[in-house]
Design a protein around this motif. Structure first.
Motif, PDB file in Angstrom:
ATOM      1  N   THR A   1      32.654 -57.100  29.642  1.00 30.25           N
ATOM      2  CA  THR A   1      31.481 -57.682  28.982  1.00 30.25           C
ATOM      3  C   THR A   1      31.839 -58.230  27.608  1.00 30.25           C
ATOM      4  OG1 THR A   1      29.972 -56.189  30.148  1.00 30.25           O
ATOM      5  CG2 THR A   1      29.168 -57.192  28.110  1.00 30.25           C
ATOM      6  N   GLN A   2      32.637 -57.484  26.857  1.00 25.46           N
ATOM      7  CA  GLN A   2      33.009 -57.910  25.502  1.00 25.46           C
ATOM      8  C   GLN A   2      33.814 -59.203  25.517  1.00 25.46           C
ATOM      9  OE1 GLN A   2      35.392 -55.067  23.335  1.00 25.46           O
ATOM     10  NE2 GLN A   2      35.589 -56.389  21.547  1.00 25.46           N
ATOM     11  N   TRP A   3      34.824 -59.285  26.362  1.00 30.95           N
ATOM     12  CA  TRP A   3      35.763 -60.398  26.272  1.00 30.95           C
ATOM     13  C   TRP A   3      35.422 -61.581  27.168  1.00 30.95           C
ATOM     14  CZ3 TRP A   3      38.071 -60.044  21.952  1.00 30.95           C
ATOM     15  CH2 TRP A   3      38.444 -58.796  21.444  1.00 30.95           C
ATOM     16  N   TYR A   4      34.635 -61.355  28.205  1.00 30.20           N
ATOM     17  CA  TYR A   4      34.213 -62.453  29.070  1.00 30.20           C
ATOM     18  C   TYR A   4      32.810 -62.946  28.720  1.00 30.20           C
ATOM     19  CZ  TYR A   4      38.143 -62.168  32.351  1.00 30.20           C
ATOM     20  OH  TYR A   4      39.392 -62.202  32.919  1.00 30.20           O
ATOM     21  N   GLY A   5      32.013 -62.110  28.055  1.00 34.78           N
ATOM     22  CA  GLY A   5      30.657 -62.500  27.712  1.00 34.78           C
ATOM     23  C   GLY A   5      29.716 -62.508  28.890  1.00 34.78           C
ATOM     24  N   ALA A   6      30.123 -61.911  30.013  1.00 44.99           N
ATOM     25  CA  ALA A   6      29.280 -61.870  31.207  1.00 44.99           C
ATOM     26  C   ALA A   6      28.701 -60.472  31.385  1.00 44.99           C
ATOM     27  CB  ALA A   6      30.099 -62.255  32.440  1.00 44.99           C
ATOM     28  N   GLU A   7      27.511 -60.414  31.945  1.00 43.18           N
ATOM     29  CA  GLU A   7      26.910 -59.121  32.248  1.00 43.18           C
ATOM     30  C   GLU A   7      27.435 -58.637  33.598  1.00 43.18           C
ATOM     31  OE1 GLU A   7      22.678 -59.152  31.977  1.00 43.18           O
ATOM     32  OE2 GLU A   7      22.689 -60.425  30.176  1.00 43.18           O
ATOM     33  N   VAL A   8      28.180 -57.545  33.572  1.00 43.02           N
ATOM     34  CA  VAL A   8      28.807 -57.039  34.783  1.00 43.02           C
ATOM     35  C   VAL A   8      28.605 -55.531  34.895  1.00 43.02           C
ATOM     36  CG1 VAL A   8      30.587 -58.832  34.698  1.00 43.02           C
ATOM     37  CG2 VAL A   8      31.044 -56.587  33.686  1.00 43.02           C
ATOM     38  N   GLU A   9      28.865 -55.044  36.070  1.00 40.12           N
ATOM     39  CA  GLU A   9      28.935 -53.604  36.293  1.00 40.12           C
ATOM     40  C   GLU A   9      30.219 -53.331  37.059  1.00 40.12           C
ATOM     41  OE1 GLU A   9      26.436 -49.929  38.362  1.00 40.12           O
ATOM     42  OE2 GLU A   9      25.494 -51.892  38.040  1.00 40.12           O
ATOM     43  N   VAL A  10      31.015 -52.400  36.584  1.00 36.25           N
ATOM     44  CA  VAL A  10      32.274 -52.059  37.238  1.00 36.25           C
ATOM     45  C   VAL A  10      32.120 -50.707  37.925  1.00 36.25           C
ATOM     46  CG1 VAL A  10      34.728 -51.610  36.930  1.00 36.25           C
ATOM     47  CG2 VAL A  10      33.613 -53.378  35.555  1.00 36.25           C
ATOM     48  N   ARG A  11      32.375 -50.711  39.227  1.00 34.62           N
ATOM     49  CA  ARG A  11      32.341 -49.482  40.016  1.00 34.62           C
ATOM     50  C   ARG A  11      33.685 -49.320  40.721  1.00 34.62           C
ATOM     51  NH1 ARG A  11      26.603 -50.516  43.212  1.00 34.62           N
ATOM     52  NH2 ARG A  11      25.319 -51.049  41.380  1.00 34.62           N
ATOM     53  N   SER A  12      33.820 -48.273  41.507  1.00 36.33           N
ATOM     54  CA  SER A  12      35.049 -48.065  42.266  1.00 36.33           C
ATOM     55  C   SER A  12      35.003 -48.876  43.557  1.00 36.33           C
ATOM     56  CB  SER A  12      35.229 -46.585  42.603  1.00 36.33           C
ATOM     57  OG  SER A  12      35.491 -45.839  41.438  1.00 36.33           O
ATOM     58  N   HIS A  13      36.145 -49.404  43.937  1.00 37.77           N
ATOM     59  CA  HIS A  13      36.288 -50.105  45.207  1.00 37.77           C
ATOM     60  C   HIS A  13      35.982 -49.119  46.340  1.00 37.77           C
ATOM     61  CE1 HIS A  13      38.349 -51.986  48.642  1.00 37.77           C
ATOM     62  NE2 HIS A  13      38.245 -53.132  47.995  1.00 37.77           N
ATOM     63  N   PRO A  14      35.222 -49.540  47.354  1.00 36.01           N
ATOM     64  CA  PRO A  14      34.835 -48.591  48.411  1.00 36.01           C
ATOM     65  C   PRO A  14      36.006 -48.025  49.213  1.00 36.01           C
ATOM     66  CG  PRO A  14      34.244 -50.853  49.003  1.00 36.01           C
ATOM     67  CD  PRO A  14      34.639 -50.870  47.556  1.00 36.01           C
ATOM     68  N   GLY A  15      37.142 -48.733  49.232  1.00 36.64           N
ATOM     69  CA  GLY A  15      38.270 -48.249  50.018  1.00 36.64           C
ATOM     70  C   GLY A  15      39.411 -47.693  49.210  1.00 36.64           C
ATOM     71  N   SER A  16      39.263 -47.655  47.881  1.00 35.81           N
ATOM     72  CA  SER A  16      40.360 -47.160  47.042  1.00 35.81           C
ATOM     73  C   SER A  16      39.793 -46.703  45.707  1.00 35.81           C
ATOM     74  CB  SER A  16      41.402 -48.251  46.815  1.00 35.81           C
ATOM     75  OG  SER A  16      40.889 -49.274  45.976  1.00 35.81           O
ATOM     76  N   ASP A  17      40.674 -46.262  44.836  1.00 32.47           N
ATOM     77  CA  ASP A  17      40.239 -45.779  43.522  1.00 32.47           C
ATOM     78  C   ASP A  17      40.288 -46.884  42.470  1.00 32.47           C
ATOM     79  OD1 ASP A  17      39.356 -43.712  41.792  1.00 32.47           O
ATOM     80  OD2 ASP A  17      41.388 -43.553  40.963  1.00 32.47           O
ATOM     81  N   THR A  18      40.494 -48.132  42.903  1.00 31.64           N
ATOM     82  CA  THR A  18      40.603 -49.243  41.947  1.00 31.64           C
ATOM     83  C   THR A  18      39.205 -49.698  41.532  1.00 31.64           C
ATOM     84  OG1 THR A  18      40.652 -50.855  43.756  1.00 31.64           O
ATOM     85  CG2 THR A  18      42.771 -50.031  42.946  1.00 31.64           C
TER      86      THR A  18
END
Length: 259
Positions: free
Chosen positions: A235-252
């Motif tokens: 959010t800080q460096w791209y200026g976009a409103e996002v939400e980061v979660r875990s990938h459903p098939g991995s811990d990424t």
């Protein structure tokens, strides 16, 4: 011998703007490093500095303990290959001949055999008899990857540094997946080291060992995908409103745009 690539305090100015502003980093062997950042952050420019395609106004790059400026052109071409975002050709050669161009630093030794092997590896063998200008953008990217790997091919495998600028931009989902799977497979040998510019943060999160985030020519964050691709950082460096979660098939991490 230490084959690391080290950049120290790189700076490059155009007009009144610093395209790259005091960037220092180390690329270690046997890893896939992704360069990410918003448009105009300096990703492609930094890649060109790291490969010797551009010269920094300040700072220096070393490969295997030797300044890039001191490497003989032929020797450097055998140790690092570059796939640029757009490759314009003034001639319309068959695909097989385009891939064979990668063998120029090595001469004709085993050229035909290596070209066939690399084209099969990258899924370009069905394009061999076609002319480059008739290919789609995605097909051209696959051919350029094959050419780059052919340039580094030594003793049965690619060896050295491979730099890729947005190699997935024109690829469909299947070929994006196949390209990144192939790179990870080749890296496992410990002989190939990859630095790749990616716009797709989810591809970077899923495949990169390390992520370097640029903004306005500065290196503002670096680390594992989980350390860098976080809600507040993006959010800080791209200026976009996002939400980061875990990938459903991995811990990424996986980035979702907010509606």
């Amino acid at each position: 011998m230490d084959n690391s690539l080290i950049a120290s305090h790189l700076r490059l100015q155009r007009g009144q703007r610093w395209l790259i502003d005091d960037v220092s980093l180390m690329l270690a062997c046997g890893e896939l490093v992704a360069l990410i950042g918003p448009n105009g952050a300096g990703k492609s420019t930094l890649l060109r500095l790291l490969t010797g395609y551009l010269s920094a106004e300040q700072g220096e790059c070393w490969l295997a303990g030797q300044s890039l400026t001191q490497w003989p052109a032929r020797a450097l071409s055998r140790r690092r290959a570059v796939m640029l975002q757009q490759t314009q050709l003034r001639f319309d050669w068959p695909v097989e001949a385009i891939v064979a161009m990668g063998r120029a630093p090595w001469g004709a030794l085993h050229e035909a055999e290596i070209v066939r092997e690399v084209m099969a590896l990258t899924g370009c063998d069905d394009l061999a008899r076609r002319h480059y200008a008739t290919l789609s953008g995605g097909e051209q990217q696959r051919v350029q990857l094959a050419r780059s790997l052919a340039q580094l091919w030594n003793n049965g495998a690619p060896e050295g540094w491979l730099f890729l600028d947005e190699p997935t931009s024109a690829l469909d989902l299947y070929h994006q997946q196949q390209l990144l799977r192939l790179l990870k497979k080749l890296i496992v040998s410990g002989k190939l080291h990859v630095c790749i510019v990616l716009h797709d943060l989810n591809l970077a999160a899923l495949w990169a060992d390390r992520v370097l985030l640029l903004n306005n020519g500065k290196l503002v964050a670096q680390g594992t995908p989980r350390q860098v691709i976080q809600t507040d950082v993006i959010t800080q460096w791209y200026g976009a409103e996002v939400e980061v979660r875990s990938h459903p098939g991995s811990d990424t991490p996986h980035v979702f745009l907010c509606s």
